[in-house]
Design a protein around this motif. Structure first.
Motif, PDB file in Angstrom:
ATOM      1  N   UNK A  90     -99.222  38.390 -39.221  1.00 44.48           N
ATOM      2  CA  UNK A  90     -99.290  37.547 -40.464  1.00 44.48           C
ATOM      3  C   UNK A  90     -98.814  38.561 -41.625  1.00 44.48           C
ATOM      4  N   UNK A  91     -99.500  39.737 -41.703  1.00 45.91           N
ATOM      5  CA  UNK A  91     -99.187  40.859 -42.437  1.00 45.91           C
ATOM      6  C   UNK A  91     -97.641  41.200 -42.721  1.00 45.91           C
ATOM      7  N   UNK A  92     -97.067  41.460 -41.246  1.00 48.91           N
ATOM      8  CA  UNK A  92     -95.687  41.761 -41.248  1.00 48.91           C
ATOM      9  C   UNK A  92     -94.958  40.641 -41.744  1.00 48.91           C
ATOM     10  N   UNK A  93     -95.199  39.428 -41.503  1.00 45.80           N
ATOM     11  CA  UNK A  93     -94.562  38.223 -41.573  1.00 45.80           C
ATOM     12  C   UNK A  93     -94.408  38.187 -43.186  1.00 45.80           C
ATOM     13  N   UNK A  94     -95.323  38.199 -43.977  1.00 46.18           N
ATOM     14  CA  UNK A  94     -95.523  38.116 -45.374  1.00 46.18           C
ATOM     15  C   UNK A  94     -94.516  39.362 -46.096  1.00 46.18           C
ATOM     16  N   UNK A  95     -95.074  40.492 -45.534  1.00 47.64           N
ATOM     17  CA  UNK A  95     -94.234  41.770 -46.018  1.00 47.64           C
ATOM     18  C   UNK A  95     -92.713  41.648 -46.108  1.00 47.64           C
ATOM     19  N   UNK A  96     -92.364  41.398 -44.841  1.00 50.42           N
ATOM     20  CA  UNK A  96     -90.910  41.520 -44.418  1.00 50.42           C
ATOM     21  C   UNK A  96     -90.171  40.415 -45.322  1.00 50.42           C
ATOM     22  N   UNK A  97     -90.921  39.154 -45.403  1.00 48.96           N
ATOM     23  CA  UNK A  97     -90.459  38.037 -45.874  1.00 48.96           C
ATOM     24  C   UNK A  97     -90.186  38.455 -47.531  1.00 48.96           C
ATOM     25  N   UNK A  98     -90.969  39.260 -48.096  1.00 49.52           N
ATOM     26  CA  UNK A  98     -90.620  39.636 -49.306  1.00 49.52           C
ATOM     27  C   UNK A  98     -90.099  40.965 -49.834  1.00 49.52           C
ATOM     28  N   UNK A  99     -89.335  41.417 -48.461  1.00 49.34           N
ATOM     29  CA  UNK A  99     -88.996  42.754 -48.772  1.00 49.34           C
ATOM     30  C   UNK A  99     -87.773  43.122 -49.610  1.00 49.34           C
ATOM     31  N   UNK A 100     -88.023  43.890 -50.582  1.00 46.51           N
ATOM     32  CA  UNK A 100     -87.157  44.031 -51.610  1.00 46.51           C
ATOM     33  C   UNK A 100     -86.852  45.480 -51.772  1.00 46.51           C
ATOM     34  N   UNK A 101     -87.705  46.544 -52.263  1.00 43.88           N
ATOM     35  CA  UNK A 101     -87.518  47.658 -52.579  1.00 43.88           C
ATOM     36  C   UNK A 101     -86.520  48.598 -51.741  1.00 43.88           C
ATOM     37  N   UNK A 102     -86.863  48.565 -50.276  1.00 36.70           N
ATOM     38  CA  UNK A 102     -86.323  49.583 -49.303  1.00 36.70           C
ATOM     39  C   UNK A 102     -84.677  49.209 -49.354  1.00 36.70           C
ATOM     40  N   UNK A 103     -84.371  48.108 -48.820  1.00 40.78           N
ATOM     41  CA  UNK A 103     -83.029  47.564 -48.789  1.00 40.78           C
ATOM     42  C   UNK A 103     -82.086  47.897 -49.884  1.00 40.78           C
ATOM     43  N   UNK A 104     -82.996  47.506 -51.187  1.00 41.17           N
ATOM     44  CA  UNK A 104     -82.179  47.716 -52.437  1.00 41.17           C
ATOM     45  C   UNK A 104     -81.866  49.046 -52.567  1.00 41.17           C
TER      46      UNK A 104
END
Lengths: 289, 355
Positions: free
Chosen positions: A214-228
């Motif tokens: 669940x945590x990984x799902x939510x976190x990866x779903x709002x991933x922004x900083x690193x790929x940015x």
């Protein structure tokens, strides 16, 4: 027993209500407000109803970002969860080595997200980065700044490096809670290594794994900083995930109505998935009782 | 099923320089095939060490373990063909009761029809027929313990079933039930069973032979009756019985024991080694309060329903006596000891009294 009715007690929750209202409900309602209106010039608002939502849901750009987002989340989940479990199983159970492993595992989690992006940005540069230079020296044509495949591989590697530890720590905690008697009983019952994993370790880790998932799902779903920081969403739009797309719309193009509608849709999707997981988890607990 | 030989076993967890370094002092016993043995003693007496040596979790620093004459000293638990029931119920949560019981046989590659027949028989024996297809995780602790036991019993050739304080987490009213069921199963199947406990009731009701341990040493091996009537060590007297045996320090003088200024006639002459600390051991059941004997000062009377326990002192030494229901405590009581209940101890070990 009769309960004394005293409605003044409600005042006691007022501070919390105010706090939640100020930092959660009000901003959210502002976004809802934006999403239902059009603002061309500051101070002038036009009611547009659900038009922004219709536009967003019909836009190919949104579809593309959404597909990329699901692909990314799916890939990192099928890598990070099994890998995390495997690492947790391989870690020593006690002693100095166990502590050392735990510290090493915790390290990536302690690094600020933009620093993670910067680390991988430099690490993977084809000219000077150890990874980028090394891959090219080995004969691979690798350049994440202009090849979508290379960019994807880099973003995924970065996420796996950054977040597998979380799964490891959770799975490790689950494993530590298993009483030694279970392993002894399994040995006496002649169970194979696989049977021990399948019938003892996996069932006992199930709850923590659902949480990890669940945590990984939510976190990866709002991933922004690193790929940015790493790719800026490029090359082209190759690594433009939902959050990056959203910020492009809101800040880059100043398209507030569209961005607000995207936010709400995006929020509802996350909420839906969380609700699904929560239902599954609690249903399972009732089944066990 | 097997005969277990503990051939001059001893164990020290670290380097052993003196006798007190041994967690388990040297012992030599042969436990017969199909026997029900209880290892009884307080925490830290070495009973779990001994059980772990039998199960193979621990290799004794001295001696050999033989199952039916075969040396298994260096074999791990899984190679010894034993089964064990642990303190806390161990079941495979995701499996049904029947699957749990089939698991040890499946792992050993037994044919399906054989497994099915065997599992069905054991489930019926354990009284779990109604739960056979329920998930093991949903059952109560006592049922889970039955499943643990059943996983041992399904293996027809199991050498011994070991129990490590298996009733710890069971509700008191179910303990009796489970214990008597265990006894029935033992009679019917004839497995060699070794049962570790610190509860005398459990040990005495379960076992044919009770092994009493104290400070790493086996102090007595005997039937419950032996332990009650002729405790070989004062510890056995204290530990078994409620209240425990009275121990009165005395000086031996032929067929007479002197306690302060008083004299107690012994059933015969008792001779202790020179310099040994000598004592009389008399269980409260054998103390008679009446008009003859030693002056007895009453301190407290506990009425426990069927009988009264009178706590008092004789020549300053605490002594308990049991009075039958209805008997009154005399006003100026004197205490005498029934001859068959008098044991003589020298340095805590029982010595024979020559008639």
């Amino acid at each position: 027993m009769t309960k004394t009715e005293n409605n003044r007690a409600w005042f006691l929750v007022l501070p919390v209500l105010l706090l939640v209202a100020m930092n959660a409900i009000l901003p959210l309602m502002t976004v809802v407000n934006y999403s239902l209106q059009e603002s061309f010039i500051a101070g002038f608002w036009d009611w547009v109803g659900t038009r922004h939502y219709q536009d967003v849901l019909a836009s190919e750009r949104f579809h593309a970002a959404l597909i990329r987002q699901f692909a990314f989340t799916f890939i990192i989940l099928i890598i990070e969860v099994p890998l995390g479990v495997a690492v947790a199983l391989a870690m020593p159970k006690k002693g100095a080595w166990a502590s050392l492993c735990l510290v090493l595992m915790a390290l990536p989690l302690l690094i600020p997200w933009n620093v993670v992006g910067a680390i991988w940005n430099i690490f993977a540069l084809p000219e000077i980065g150890l990874l980028g230079w090394g891959l090219n020296a080995l004969g691979f044509d690798y350049n994440y700044t202009n090849q979508p495949i290379s960019a994807w591989i880099t973003v995924i590697l970065m996420d796996v490096w950054h977040w597998t530890s979380l799964v490891v720590l959770l799975a490790y905690a689950g494993l530590q809670s298993i009483d030694e008697a279970y392993y002894r009983a399994a040995k006496i019952d002649g169970a194979s290594r696989w049977a021990v994993f399948r019938y003892i370790q996996l069932p006992k880790m199930k709850t923590v794994l659902i949480i990890a998932f669940l945590l990984r799902f939510i976190d990866s779903f709002m991933i922004y900083t690193e790929p940015f920081v790493l790719t800026g969403g490029g090359p082209g739009n190759a690594t433009t995930f939902l959050s990056i797309d959203l910020v492009k719309a809101a800040v880059g193009e100043f398209n507030l109505g569209i961005a607000a509608a995207m936010s709400i849709i995006y929020f509802l999707m996350t909420l839906l998935v969380c609700w699904l997981f929560f239902t599954l988890m609690t249903k399972d607990k009732e089944g066990q009782a | 099923m097997a005969e277990i030989t503990l051939d001059h076993i001893g164990h020290a967890y670290g380097p052993a320089k003196s006798r007190s370094d041994y967690a388990l002092k040297e012992l030599h016993h042969v436990w017969s095939d199909g026997g029900a043995y209880a290892l009884l003693g307080p925490s830290g007496c070495g009973k779990t060490t001994l059980l772990n040596i039998i199960s193979g979790l621990l290799t004794p620093s001295e001696g050999r373990v033989l199952f039916d004459g075969q040396d298994v000293t260096h074999l791990p638990p899984e190679a010894r063909n034993i089964a064990q029931v642990f303190q806390f119920p161990v079941v495979y949560d995701t499996m049904t009761v029947a699957e749990n019981l089939a698991f040890p046989l499946k792992n050993r590659g037994v044919a399906r029809p054989v497994i099915a027949a065997r599992v069905e028989r054991i489930i019926a024996m354990l009284g779990l027929t109604a739960e056979a297809n329920k998930r093991a995780a949903s059952l109560t602790a006592d049922m889970k313990q039955k499943i643990s036991l059943g996983r041992g019993m399904v293996r027809e050739d199991v050498a011994a079933i070991l129990f490590d304080e298996p009733l710890t987490v069971i509700d008191p009213h179910l303990k009796w039930q489970l214990r008597s069921q265990l006894k029935t199963l033992h009679r019917e199947f004839g497995h060699t069973m070794v049962y570790v406990t610190h509860d005398q009731t459990e040990a005495l009701t379960f076992a044919d032979t009770v092994v009493v341990m104290y400070e790493g040493e086996v102090v007595q091996v005997g039937t419950p009756q032996d332990l009650f009537e002729r405790p070989a060590h004062t510890f056995v007297g204290y530990f078994i019985g409620s209240p425990g045996m009275n121990v009165l320090p005395v000086a031996l003088d032929g067929a007479v024991a002197r306690l302060g200024g008083e004299a107690v006639a012994l059933p015969g002459r008792a001779v202790a080694a020179k310099g040994a600390v000598t004592a009389l051991g008399v269980r409260p059941e054998f103390v008679v309060l009446g008009d003859d004997g030693l002056p007895f000062t009453v301190v407290r009377v506990d009425d426990i329903g069927r009988e009264k326990i009178v706590h008092g002192t004789i020549a300053g030494v605490a002594v308990a006596a049991i009075l039958p229901e209805g008997a009154a405590v005399p006003a100026m009581p004197r205490a005498s000891f029934r001859a068959e209940g008098i044991n003589v101890y020298a340095d805590d070990w029982r010595i024979e009294v020559a008639a």
